[in-house]
Design a protein around this motif. Structure first.
Motif, PDB file in Angstrom:
ATOM      1  N   VAL A  36       0.852  -1.188   0.000  1.00  0.00           N
ATOM      2  CA  VAL A  36       0.000   0.000   0.000  1.00  0.00           C
ATOM      3  C   VAL A  36       0.888   1.239   0.000  1.00  0.00           C
ATOM      4  O   VAL A  36       1.886   1.306   0.714  1.00  0.00           O
ATOM      5  N   ASP A  37       0.513   2.189  -0.819  1.00  0.00           N
ATOM      6  CA  ASP A  37       1.280   3.426  -0.906  1.00  0.00           C
ATOM      7  C   ASP A  37       1.127   4.205   0.404  1.00  0.00           C
ATOM      8  O   ASP A  37       0.020   4.565   0.788  1.00  0.00           O
ATOM      9  N   LEU A  39       1.762   7.168   1.026  1.00  0.00           N
ATOM     10  CA  LEU A  39       1.348   8.546   0.802  1.00  0.00           C
ATOM     11  C   LEU A  39      -0.069   8.656   0.258  1.00  0.00           C
ATOM     12  O   LEU A  39      -0.549   9.754   0.001  1.00  0.00           O
ATOM     13  N   ALA A  40      -0.737   7.527   0.060  1.00  0.00           N
ATOM     14  CA  ALA A  40      -2.108   7.544  -0.444  1.00  0.00           C
ATOM     15  C   ALA A  40      -3.026   8.146   0.619  1.00  0.00           C
ATOM     16  O   ALA A  40      -2.815   7.960   1.820  1.00  0.00           O
ATOM     17  N   PRO A  41      -4.059   8.875   0.194  1.00  0.00           N
ATOM     18  CA  PRO A  41      -4.961   9.481   1.185  1.00  0.00           C
ATOM     19  C   PRO A  41      -5.765   8.415   1.922  1.00  0.00           C
ATOM     20  O   PRO A  41      -6.104   7.376   1.371  1.00  0.00           O
ATOM     21  N   LEU A  42      -6.050   8.687   3.185  1.00  0.00           N
ATOM     22  CA  LEU A  42      -6.838   7.772   4.010  1.00  0.00           C
ATOM     23  C   LEU A  42      -8.287   8.194   4.101  1.00  0.00           C
ATOM     24  O   LEU A  42      -9.157   7.375   4.373  1.00  0.00           O
ATOM     25  N   THR A  44     -11.607  10.895   2.618  1.00  0.00           N
ATOM     26  CA  THR A  44     -12.140  11.619   1.471  1.00  0.00           C
ATOM     27  C   THR A  44     -13.408  12.351   1.891  1.00  0.00           C
ATOM     28  O   THR A  44     -13.943  12.113   2.974  1.00  0.00           O
ATOM     29  N   ILE A  85     -11.639   6.075   3.522  1.00  0.00           N
ATOM     30  CA  ILE A  85     -11.812   5.429   2.218  1.00  0.00           C
ATOM     31  C   ILE A  85     -12.036   3.929   2.405  1.00  0.00           C
ATOM     32  O   ILE A  85     -12.850   3.323   1.710  1.00  0.00           O
ATOM     33  N   GLU A  86     -11.364   3.347   3.369  1.00  0.00           N
ATOM     34  CA  GLU A  86     -11.525   1.923   3.659  1.00  0.00           C
ATOM     35  C   GLU A  86     -12.975   1.606   4.051  1.00  0.00           C
ATOM     36  O   GLU A  86     -13.522   0.573   3.654  1.00  0.00           O
ATOM     37  N   ARG A  89     -15.184   1.672   0.881  1.00  0.00           N
ATOM     38  CA  ARG A  89     -15.007   0.445   0.096  1.00  0.00           C
ATOM     39  C   ARG A  89     -15.672  -0.740   0.785  1.00  0.00           C
ATOM     40  O   ARG A  89     -16.289  -1.582   0.131  1.00  0.00           O
TER      41      ARG A  89
END
Length: 105
Positions: A36-37, A39-42, A44, A85-86, A89
Motif C-alpha cells: 500500500v502506498d 502517501l495515499a490518502p486515508l 475523502t 476510504i476503507e 469500500r
C-alpha cells in the motif's frame, strides 16, 4: 508503374535514421500484492466518496440521511465531511454481497 513502386520502396531523405526498437516481452504478472502506498490518502469527502461508489454528491447526501449502514462523517480540522476510504469500500463490498445473496436465493 505500380509494379515499380512495390519493387523499389520510397527512400527517405537525408537526416536521422529511424530507431529500430527490439520487440518487448509482455510483462509478467507478479503473484505478490503490491504494498500500500504510504502517501495515499486515508480520508475523502462527499465528492471523493461519490467517485469511489460511482454516484453523485446528491446521492451521497441521500445515503447519509437514509442508509444507517453508510459510513458516518467525522471532523478533520474545520471540515466535518471526511470519511475513511476503507469504510466506503467496505460499504460497497457489503452492499454487493447482500445483493448477490438476495439475487441467488
Amino acid at each position: 508503374m505500380d509494379e515499380q513502386a512495390e519493387l523499389n520502396p520510397p527512400r527517405r531523405g537525408p537526416g536521422r535514421p529511424r530507431k529500430v526498437r527490439p520487440a518487448e516481452a509482455a510483462p509478467v504478472a507478479s503473484p505478490v500484492v503490491a504494498p500500500v502506498d504510504p502517501l495515499a490518502p486515508l480520508v475523502t469527502d462527499r465528492r471523493g466518496a461519490g467517485k469511489i461508489l460511482g454516484v453523485s454528491v446528491s446521492t451521497i447526501k441521500r445515503l447519509e440521511k437514509s442508509d444507517p449502514d453508510f459510513p458516518r462523517a467525522f471532523a478533520v480540522g474545520a471540515h466535518r465531511d471526511k470519511r475513511l476510504i476503507e469504510d466506503i469500500r467496505g460499504y460497497a463490498l457489503k452492499k454487493a454481497r447482500v445483493a448477490a445473496e438476495s439475487g441467488a436465493a
